[in-house]
Write a protein that holds these residues in place. Structure first.
Motif, PDB file in Angstrom:
ATOM      1  N   MET A   1      -6.098  39.373  56.811  1.00 17.59           N
ATOM      2  CA  MET A   1      -7.415  39.876  57.151  1.00 17.59           C
ATOM      3  C   MET A   1      -7.968  40.653  55.964  1.00 17.59           C
ATOM      4  SD  MET A   1      -8.472  42.416  60.246  1.00 17.59           S
ATOM      5  CE  MET A   1      -7.481  43.796  59.722  1.00 17.59           C
ATOM      6  N   ARG A   6     -15.011  41.173  55.935  1.00 18.47           N
ATOM      7  CA  ARG A   6     -15.538  41.401  57.287  1.00 18.47           C
ATOM      8  C   ARG A   6     -16.662  42.435  57.268  1.00 18.47           C
ATOM      9  NH1 ARG A   6     -12.535  39.019  61.395  1.00 18.47           N
ATOM     10  NH2 ARG A   6     -10.461  38.345  60.764  1.00 18.47           N
ATOM     11  N   THR A  10     -20.505  41.793  58.357  1.00 16.87           N
ATOM     12  CA  THR A  10     -21.168  42.604  59.376  1.00 16.87           C
ATOM     13  C   THR A  10     -22.483  43.165  58.842  1.00 16.87           C
ATOM     14  OG1 THR A  10     -19.066  43.138  60.421  1.00 16.87           O
ATOM     15  CG2 THR A  10     -20.914  44.610  60.888  1.00 16.87           C
ATOM     16  N   HIS A  46     -16.968  35.458  59.396  1.00 18.32           N
ATOM     17  CA  HIS A  46     -16.059  35.990  60.420  1.00 18.32           C
ATOM     18  C   HIS A  46     -15.110  34.898  60.923  1.00 18.32           C
ATOM     19  CE1 HIS A  46     -17.282  40.124  60.960  1.00 18.32           C
ATOM     20  NE2 HIS A  46     -18.551  39.766  60.922  1.00 18.32           N
ATOM     21  N   GLU A  49     -12.430  34.269  58.299  1.00 24.18           N
ATOM     22  CA  GLU A  49     -11.436  35.347  58.295  1.00 24.18           C
ATOM     23  C   GLU A  49     -10.497  35.235  59.500  1.00 24.18           C
ATOM     24  OE1 GLU A  49     -10.769  37.496  55.820  1.00 24.18           O
ATOM     25  OE2 GLU A  49     -12.333  36.474  54.701  1.00 24.18           O
ATOM     26  N   ASN A  50     -11.028  34.838  60.648  1.00 24.73           N
ATOM     27  CA  ASN A  50     -10.189  34.648  61.828  1.00 24.73           C
ATOM     28  C   ASN A  50      -9.189  33.515  61.614  1.00 24.73           C
ATOM     29  OD1 ASN A  50     -11.484  36.695  63.206  1.00 24.73           O
ATOM     30  ND2 ASN A  50     -12.854  35.331  64.307  1.00 24.73           N
TER      31      ASN A  50
END
Length: 60
Positions: A1, A6, A10, A46, A49-50
């Motif tokens: 992560m 992230r 955001t 996102h 990254e997941n």
């Protein structure tokens, strides 16, 4: 992560929402489209990254 990625995603999402809202208020379709595009870009980051997190769990 990667928290940095992230956080940037955001921030881009928030920026896109604001830009889209301004476009809605002013009736500027270009600002609306650019705002939506930024939100999609943030969402994609996102998701990436997941996926990285899930792959790391499988490998470990």
């Amino acid at each position: 992560m990667n928290l940095e990625n992230r956080a940037k995603a955001t921030a881009k999402n928030i920026e896109g929402k604001v830009q889209e809202a301004i476009g809605n208020i002013t009736g500027d379709p270009q600002a609306q489209a650019e705002g939506k595009a930024k939100q999609v870009e943030a969402s994609t980051t996102h998701i990436i990254e997941n996926v990285k997190d899930e792959v790391k769990k499988i490998i470990d």
